[in-house]
Scaffold this motif. Structure first.
Motif, mmCIF file in Angstrom:
data_model
loop_
_atom_site.group_PDB
_atom_site.id
_atom_site.type_symbol
_atom_site.label_atom_id
_atom_site.label_comp_id
_atom_site.label_asym_id
_atom_site.label_seq_id
_atom_site.Cartn_x
_atom_site.Cartn_y
_atom_site.Cartn_z
ATOM 1 N N TYR A 110 -31.772 8.233 41.238
ATOM 2 C CA TYR A 110 -32.305 8.729 40.113
ATOM 3 C C TYR A 110 -33.575 9.504 40.354
ATOM 4 N N ILE A 113 -33.335 12.871 41.709
ATOM 5 C CA ILE A 113 -32.964 13.785 40.804
ATOM 6 C C ILE A 113 -33.920 14.346 39.581
ATOM 7 N N VAL A 114 -34.643 13.306 39.055
ATOM 8 C CA VAL A 114 -35.576 13.561 38.227
ATOM 9 C C VAL A 114 -36.869 14.287 38.658
ATOM 10 N N ASP A 117 -35.886 17.943 38.764
ATOM 11 C CA ASP A 117 -35.941 18.548 37.539
ATOM 12 C C ASP A 117 -34.835 19.315 37.522
ATOM 13 N N ALA A 118 -34.554 19.864 36.136
ATOM 14 C CA ALA A 118 -33.516 20.695 35.704
ATOM 15 C C ALA A 118 -33.710 22.096 36.396
ATOM 16 N N VAL A 123 -31.625 25.946 32.410
ATOM 17 C CA VAL A 123 -32.624 25.818 31.503
ATOM 18 C C VAL A 123 -32.607 27.145 30.544
ATOM 19 N N LEU A 129 -31.386 21.102 28.112
ATOM 20 C CA LEU A 129 -31.264 20.413 29.197
ATOM 21 C C LEU A 129 -32.255 19.510 29.750
ATOM 22 N N PRO A 130 -33.557 20.109 29.902
ATOM 23 C CA PRO A 130 -34.792 19.030 30.443
ATOM 24 C C PRO A 130 -34.707 17.619 29.612
ATOM 25 N N TRP A 133 -31.796 15.634 31.020
ATOM 26 C CA TRP A 133 -31.767 15.605 32.452
ATOM 27 C C TRP A 133 -32.091 14.036 33.012
ATOM 28 N N GLY A 136 -28.863 12.081 32.642
ATOM 29 C CA GLY A 136 -27.807 12.640 33.609
ATOM 30 C C GLY A 136 -28.310 11.927 35.184
ATOM 31 N N ALA A 137 -29.686 11.933 35.356
ATOM 32 C CA ALA A 137 -29.997 11.346 36.434
ATOM 33 C C ALA A 137 -29.543 9.750 36.579
#
Length: 161
Positions: A110, A113-114, A117-118, A123, A129-130, A133, A136-137
């Motif tokens: 997590y 991935i965070v 960033d996207a 984007v 998406l941001p 995000w 999704g993470a």
């Protein structure tokens, strides 16, 4: 000429047909119980913070133990049915340790991935998406942790002796 038994015709390293279906069923059961455990975790977190008055961190530990105990009981009962019923306390402790290791995998996935960033190109195509995000993470972390927890649980906790 005598024919070879069916097991001998299977290439080395290939599990028998029934065994792979059995493992798939265990993975599905483990995942469904994990989803149930997520709801138990959230409910126990609420109980710990509100009626019990614990702070967020203490409540998180409390809810982890409640949810981990729930998933252990359910996996013992449904996913890994043929496992011995003896040594329940030792098995529960092993399950907690195995799943805490999977929890580290979850949180690490997590956070990485965070942190990444996207991607900018995505984007540009998907401007929303941001905002999604982190969710999704969370999903990726849960999948990474679940896979790790399944393998450890199957091998170390519920292994047939």
């Amino acid at each position: 000429m005598a024919s070879l038994p069916e097991a001998a015709a299977t290439p080395a390293g290939t599990p028998p047909q029934g065994q792979s279906a059995h493992v798939r069923a265990e993975v599905v059961s483990f995942a469904l119980i994990g989803v149930g455990g997520l709801f138990v975790d959230m409910g126990a977190l609420w109980v710990a913070m509100h009626p019990l008055g614990l702070d967020k961190h203490s409540a998180g530990f409390f809810s982890y133990f409640v949810a981990a105990t729930f998933t252990w009981v359910m996996n013992r009962q449904f996913t890994f049915k043929g496992v011995s019923r003896r040594g329940a306390l030792k098995q529960w402790a092993k399950f907690l340790v195995a799943n805490s290791v999977g929890g580290v995998v979850n949180l690490t996935t997590y956070n990485v991935i965070v942190w990444l960033d996207a991607p900018a190109f995505a984007v540009a195509i998907l401007p929303w998406l941001p905002a999604l995000w982190p969710y999704g993470a969370k999903g990726a972390g849960a999948l990474a942790g679940m896979g790790f927890n399944f393998v450890l649980s199957k091998m170390l906790v519920f292994g047939r002796k």
